[in-house]
Design a protein around this motif. Structure first.
Motif, PDB file in Angstrom:
ATOM      1  N   LEU A 289       0.855  -1.185   0.000  1.00 55.27           N
ATOM      2  CA  LEU A 289       0.000   0.000   0.000  1.00 55.27           C
ATOM      3  C   LEU A 289       0.890   1.232   0.000  1.00 55.27           C
ATOM      4  CD1 LEU A 289      -3.154   0.785   0.492  1.00 55.27           C
ATOM      5  CD2 LEU A 289      -2.348   1.328   2.798  1.00 55.27           C
ATOM      6  N   VAL A 290       0.763   2.077  -0.994  1.00 51.45           N
ATOM      7  CA  VAL A 290       1.604   3.277  -1.083  1.00 51.45           C
ATOM      8  C   VAL A 290       0.928   4.427  -0.344  1.00 51.45           C
ATOM      9  CG1 VAL A 290       2.776   4.919  -2.591  1.00 51.45           C
ATOM     10  CG2 VAL A 290       2.521   2.529  -3.302  1.00 51.45           C
ATOM     11  N   ARG A 291       1.633   4.936   0.650  1.00 53.94           N
ATOM     12  CA  ARG A 291       1.170   6.066   1.455  1.00 53.94           C
ATOM     13  C   ARG A 291       1.804   7.354   0.951  1.00 53.94           C
ATOM     14  NH1 ARG A 291      -0.456   8.617   4.021  1.00 53.94           N
ATOM     15  NH2 ARG A 291       0.016   8.710   6.236  1.00 53.94           N
ATOM     16  N   GLY A 292       1.024   8.397   0.894  1.00 51.36           N
ATOM     17  CA  GLY A 292       1.544   9.706   0.550  1.00 51.36           C
ATOM     18  C   GLY A 292       1.229  10.719   1.636  1.00 51.36           C
ATOM     19  N   GLN A 293       2.065  11.727   1.745  1.00 51.87           N
ATOM     20  CA  GLN A 293       1.840  12.860   2.639  1.00 51.87           C
ATOM     21  C   GLN A 293       2.119  14.129   1.846  1.00 51.87           C
ATOM     22  OE1 GLN A 293       0.677  13.920   5.517  1.00 51.87           O
ATOM     23  NE2 GLN A 293       1.487  15.991   5.234  1.00 51.87           N
ATOM     24  N   ALA A 294       1.127  15.015   1.762  1.00 52.44           N
ATOM     25  CA  ALA A 294       1.252  16.202   0.919  1.00 52.44           C
ATOM     26  C   ALA A 294       0.810  17.453   1.664  1.00 52.44           C
ATOM     27  CB  ALA A 294       0.418  16.046  -0.352  1.00 52.44           C
ATOM     28  N   ASN A 295       1.507  18.551   1.406  1.00 45.37           N
ATOM     29  CA  ASN A 295       1.140  19.874   1.905  1.00 45.37           C
ATOM     30  C   ASN A 295       0.623  20.677   0.720  1.00 45.37           C
ATOM     31  OD1 ASN A 295       1.373  22.729   2.514  1.00 45.37           O
ATOM     32  ND2 ASN A 295       2.533  22.156   4.335  1.00 45.37           N
ATOM     33  N   GLY A 296      -0.656  21.094   0.781  1.00 47.03           N
ATOM     34  CA  GLY A 296      -1.291  21.781  -0.339  1.00 47.03           C
ATOM     35  C   GLY A 296      -0.988  23.266  -0.447  1.00 47.03           C
ATOM     36  N   GLN A 297      -0.206  23.809   0.472  1.00 43.23           N
ATOM     37  CA  GLN A 297       0.194  25.214   0.477  1.00 43.23           C
ATOM     38  C   GLN A 297      -1.017  26.144   0.555  1.00 43.23           C
ATOM     39  OE1 GLN A 297       3.088  26.168  -2.616  1.00 43.23           O
ATOM     40  NE2 GLN A 297       3.165  28.328  -1.983  1.00 43.23           N
ATOM     41  N   GLY A 298      -2.111  25.631   1.125  1.00 40.78           N
ATOM     42  CA  GLY A 298      -3.349  26.401   1.141  1.00 40.78           C
ATOM     43  C   GLY A 298      -3.334  27.636   2.015  1.00 40.78           C
ATOM     44  N   ALA A 299      -2.321  27.767   2.893  1.00 39.86           N
ATOM     45  CA  ALA A 299      -2.254  28.961   3.740  1.00 39.86           C
ATOM     46  C   ALA A 299      -1.863  30.196   2.948  1.00 39.86           C
ATOM     47  CB  ALA A 299      -1.261  28.736   4.881  1.00 39.86           C
ATOM     48  N   THR A 300      -1.154  29.992   1.824  1.00 40.92           N
ATOM     49  CA  THR A 300      -0.687  31.138   1.043  1.00 40.92           C
ATOM     50  C   THR A 300      -1.039  31.055  -0.436  1.00 40.92           C
ATOM     51  OG1 THR A 300       1.462  30.032   0.748  1.00 40.92           O
ATOM     52  CG2 THR A 300       1.267  31.553   2.603  1.00 40.92           C
TER      53      THR A 300
ATOM     54  N   VAL B  82      -3.205   5.820  -0.427  1.00 39.41           N
ATOM     55  CA  VAL B  82      -3.759   6.542   0.718  1.00 39.41           C
ATOM     56  C   VAL B  82      -2.908   7.781   0.928  1.00 39.41           C
ATOM     57  CG1 VAL B  82      -4.176   6.507   3.214  1.00 39.41           C
ATOM     58  CG2 VAL B  82      -4.652   4.458   1.841  1.00 39.41           C
ATOM     59  N   VAL B  83      -3.546   8.935   1.037  1.00 45.06           N
ATOM     60  CA  VAL B  83      -2.817  10.196   1.176  1.00 45.06           C
ATOM     61  C   VAL B  83      -3.333  10.951   2.392  1.00 45.06           C
ATOM     62  CG1 VAL B  83      -2.122  12.351   0.070  1.00 45.06           C
ATOM     63  CG2 VAL B  83      -2.561  10.323  -1.333  1.00 45.06           C
ATOM     64  N   THR B  84      -2.428  11.346   3.269  1.00 51.17           N
ATOM     65  CA  THR B  84      -2.743  12.320   4.308  1.00 51.17           C
ATOM     66  C   THR B  84      -2.280  13.671   3.786  1.00 51.17           C
ATOM     67  OG1 THR B  84      -0.670  11.626   5.381  1.00 51.17           O
ATOM     68  CG2 THR B  84      -2.731  10.821   6.318  1.00 51.17           C
ATOM     69  N   MET B  85      -3.038  14.707   4.087  1.00 51.70           N
ATOM     70  CA  MET B  85      -2.696  16.022   3.541  1.00 51.70           C
ATOM     71  C   MET B  85      -3.023  17.124   4.529  1.00 51.70           C
ATOM     72  SD  MET B  85      -5.649  16.019   0.552  1.00 51.70           S
ATOM     73  CE  MET B  85      -5.314  14.336   0.037  1.00 51.70           C
TER      74      MET B  85
ATOM     75  N   CYS C 273      -6.807  19.726   7.317  1.00 50.17           N
ATOM     76  CA  CYS C 273      -6.212  18.410   7.049  1.00 50.17           C
ATOM     77  C   CYS C 273      -7.264  17.459   6.498  1.00 50.17           C
ATOM     78  CB  CYS C 273      -5.603  17.827   8.327  1.00 50.17           C
ATOM     79  SG  CYS C 273      -4.173  18.741   8.943  1.00 50.17           S
ATOM     80  N   ALA C 274      -6.802  16.441   5.786  1.00 49.79           N
ATOM     81  CA  ALA C 274      -7.715  15.473   5.180  1.00 49.79           C
ATOM     82  C   ALA C 274      -7.000  14.142   4.995  1.00 49.79           C
ATOM     83  CB  ALA C 274      -8.233  15.984   3.842  1.00 49.79           C
TER      84      ALA C 274
ATOM     85  N   LYS D 165      -5.612   2.179  10.623  1.00 47.78           N
ATOM     86  CA  LYS D 165      -5.967   3.386  11.375  1.00 47.78           C
ATOM     87  C   LYS D 165      -4.913   4.447  11.095  1.00 47.78           C
ATOM     88  CE  LYS D 165      -7.966   0.602  15.103  1.00 47.78           C
ATOM     89  NZ  LYS D 165      -7.890   0.287  16.557  1.00 47.78           N
ATOM     90  N   VAL D 166      -5.354   5.595  10.604  1.00 45.64           N
ATOM     91  CA  VAL D 166      -4.419   6.613  10.135  1.00 45.64           C
ATOM     92  C   VAL D 166      -4.853   7.982  10.634  1.00 45.64           C
ATOM     93  CG1 VAL D 166      -5.664   6.973   7.957  1.00 45.64           C
ATOM     94  CG2 VAL D 166      -3.220   7.439   8.055  1.00 45.64           C
ATOM     95  N   ALA D 167      -3.907   8.897  10.740  1.00 43.93           N
ATOM     96  CA  ALA D 167      -4.205  10.273  11.141  1.00 43.93           C
ATOM     97  C   ALA D 167      -3.437  11.244  10.262  1.00 43.93           C
ATOM     98  CB  ALA D 167      -3.850  10.506  12.608  1.00 43.93           C
ATOM     99  N   ALA D 168      -4.046  12.408  10.018  1.00 37.64           N
ATOM    100  CA  ALA D 168      -3.425  13.479   9.239  1.00 37.64           C
ATOM    101  C   ALA D 168      -3.344  14.726  10.104  1.00 37.64           C
ATOM    102  CB  ALA D 168      -4.244  13.776   7.978  1.00 37.64           C
ATOM    103  N   GLY D 169      -2.155  15.339  10.152  1.00 33.72           N
ATOM    104  CA  GLY D 169      -1.998  16.510  10.995  1.00 33.72           C
ATOM    105  C   GLY D 169      -1.045  17.536  10.408  1.00 33.72           C
ATOM    106  N   HIS D 170      -0.983  18.688  11.071  1.00 36.03           N
ATOM    107  CA  HIS D 170      -0.101  19.782  10.673  1.00 36.03           C
ATOM    108  C   HIS D 170       0.368  20.470  11.949  1.00 36.03           C
ATOM    109  CE1 HIS D 170       0.512  23.625   8.016  1.00 36.03           C
ATOM    110  NE2 HIS D 170       1.649  23.079   8.396  1.00 36.03           N
TER     111      HIS D 170
END
Length: 235
Positions: A23-34, A53-56, A86-87, A141-146
């Motif tokens: 299972l390929v996991r990804g983690q991405a920052n969408g730069q949505g703050a700026t 599966v992507v946490t973002m 986050c999502a 069981k997964v979590a997404a955070g910043h």
């Protein structure tokens, strides 16, 4: 192979189940703050091409479910900007989200002080059904955070981390806003895989391999890792 992993696989075998598929996991920052919504959309669309599966994080300026369409199941609370940050998303060809909820990682107002240019930080916690209906099925069981940024390390980062390290999940993907040594020191019960300040904190029994990163058009590269890689010995 760890004792906990051997026990987990042995119990699966008794139930007639096979080892989970990679299972390929990804983690991405969408730069949505700026960034503009359009730029965040392009970042996320590029990032999810390479994962199951992507946490973002930093996605409050978009509706991730609308963006990804019916091929993905998404956990994101779009009711407020802070909650939408986050999502978690899973490719429907690999499974679905059984249930999910938000946890408040740290409030912007803390100990009588207001964080600088930061909203409340919420964490998305999700239970995923992977490869349902097959002999390889399992529950993840997964979590997404910043994490709070450097300007708010004291005291917000440590308060956020205290919450995150207690989460009853196998896998945490986040922009940690600190380098790997600080995360490993704060979470000694997890294995830490990171590129820069982005990456994953895993339960020790969960096998993982192949940490990589890709330029996805934002100010952070996306990070990737394969869970349950092709069988071989892993630390």
């Amino acid at each position: 192979m760890s004792r906990d992993r051997r026990r987990w696989l042995r119990l699966r075998n008794r139930r007639g189940l096979a080892r989970p598929r990679p299972l390929v996991r990804g983690q991405a920052n969408g730069q949505g703050a700026t960034a503009s919504a359009g730029k965040t959309e392009r970042i996320i669309l590029t990032a999810v091409e390479h994962a199951d599966v992507v946490t973002m994080c930093e996605v409050a300026n978009i509706d991730v479910a609308d963006l990804l369409g019916p091929g993905w199941d998404v956990a994101q609370d779009t009711s407020t900007w802070a909650k939408a940050g986050c999502a978690v998303a899973i490719r429907r060809s690999r499974g679905y989200i059984k249930r999910w909820h938000l946890r408040l990682g740290v409030a912007a107002w803390l100990r009588g002080r207001r964080a600088k240019q930061m909203n409340d930080r919420h964490v998305v916690v999700a239970v995923l059904k992977i490869d349902p209906g097959t002999r390889s099925r399992w529950r993840h069981k997964v979590a997404a955070g910043h994490a709070p940024p450097k300007r708010n390390w004291s005291p917000w980062w440590s308060v956020w981390m205290r919450l995150v390290r207690t989460l009853a999940v196998y896998d945490i993907g986040a922009d940690w806003n600190r380098r790997r040594p600080a995360i490993a020191d704060a979470m000694p019960a997890r294995r830490i895989y990171m590129h820069g300040i982005d990456g994953f904190a895993l339960r020790p029994w969960l096998p993982a391999d192949g940490l990589t990163h890709r330029d996805v058009g934002g100010d952070h590269p996306a990070s990737y890792l394969t869970l349950w890689p092709t069988p071989k010995e892993h630390p």
